[in-house]
Design a protein around this motif. Structure first.
Motif, short mmCIF file in Angstrom:
data_model
loop_
_atom_site.label_atom_id
_atom_site.label_comp_id
_atom_site.label_asym_id
_atom_site.label_seq_id
_atom_site.Cartn_x
_atom_site.Cartn_y
_atom_site.Cartn_z
N ILE A 14 1.10 4.18 -3.16
CA ILE A 14 0.58 5.55 -2.82
C ILE A 14 1.73 6.62 -2.81
O ILE A 14 1.55 7.79 -2.57
CB ILE A 14 -0.19 5.81 -1.60
N SER A 15 2.83 6.21 -3.32
CA SER A 15 4.16 6.90 -3.11
C SER A 15 3.84 8.01 -4.35
O SER A 15 3.21 7.64 -5.30
CB SER A 15 5.43 5.94 -3.29
N GLU A 16 4.54 9.07 -4.11
CA GLU A 16 4.54 10.13 -5.17
C GLU A 16 5.15 9.49 -6.50
O GLU A 16 4.89 9.92 -7.56
CB GLU A 16 4.92 11.34 -4.58
N ASP A 17 6.28 8.63 -6.39
CA ASP A 17 6.71 8.22 -7.49
C ASP A 17 6.03 7.17 -8.49
O ASP A 17 6.14 7.17 -9.52
CB ASP A 17 7.99 7.41 -7.26
N ASN A 18 4.82 6.48 -7.81
CA ASN A 18 3.93 6.00 -8.69
C ASN A 18 2.98 6.83 -9.34
O ASN A 18 2.51 6.65 -10.14
CB ASN A 18 3.44 4.63 -7.71
N TYR A 20 0.71 -1.18 0.11
CA TYR A 20 -0.10 0.09 0.01
C TYR A 20 0.90 1.11 0.06
O TYR A 20 0.50 2.17 -0.86
CB TYR A 20 -1.08 0.06 1.35
N GLN A 21 1.88 1.30 0.86
CA GLN A 21 2.83 2.14 0.90
C GLN A 21 3.54 2.63 -0.42
O GLN A 21 3.78 3.89 -0.69
CB GLN A 21 3.91 2.25 2.22
N ASP A 22 3.84 1.53 -1.01
CA ASP A 22 4.46 1.54 -2.27
C ASP A 22 3.39 2.24 -3.58
O ASP A 22 3.88 3.03 -4.22
CB ASP A 22 5.01 0.38 -2.84
#
Length: 109
Positions: free
Chosen positions: A65-69, A61-63
């Motif tokens: 919602i990261s800005e990079d994604n 989930y954290q991955d």
């Protein structure tokens, strides 16, 4: 059997039945206790697996919602443009405001 041995015999039979009953109840309680311990161990193992799975899902989930994604996805698939100018200014002509005020006054008089 003599008359005096009957109460002693009844007393011994009653004592024997009581002891056997106590022994059986102790055995049953011990078996049920061991079953409860096994059940407790099984549930604890399931809890550990569930906690590990929750941590794994939290990392995913954290991955996601990261800005990079999010930014490449929104730019490529949704055709959104990132606005880097955060201090935008809106300019309005004073004459336009005065004309609007006059129009409103005439309309509501």
């Amino acid at each position: 059997m003599s008359k005096s041995s009957k109460p002693v015999l009844l007393y011994l039979i009653f004592l024997l039945v009581t002891v056997v009953g106590l022994v059986i109840s102790v055995v049953v309680l011990k078996i049920s206790y061991e079953q409860m311990l096994m059940k407790k161990d099984k549930i604890q193992k399931e809890l550990i697996v569930t906690i590990q799975e929750q941590k794994k899902l939290n990392v995913i989930y954290q991955d996601l919602i990261s800005e990079d994604n999010i930014i490449p996805y929104s730019e490529n698939n949704l055709m959104l443009i990132r606005n880097f100018n955060s201090a935008a200014q809106i300019k309005i002509n004073n004459e336009l405001i005065k004309n609007l005020e006059e129009t409103l006054k005439r309309k509501y008089e």
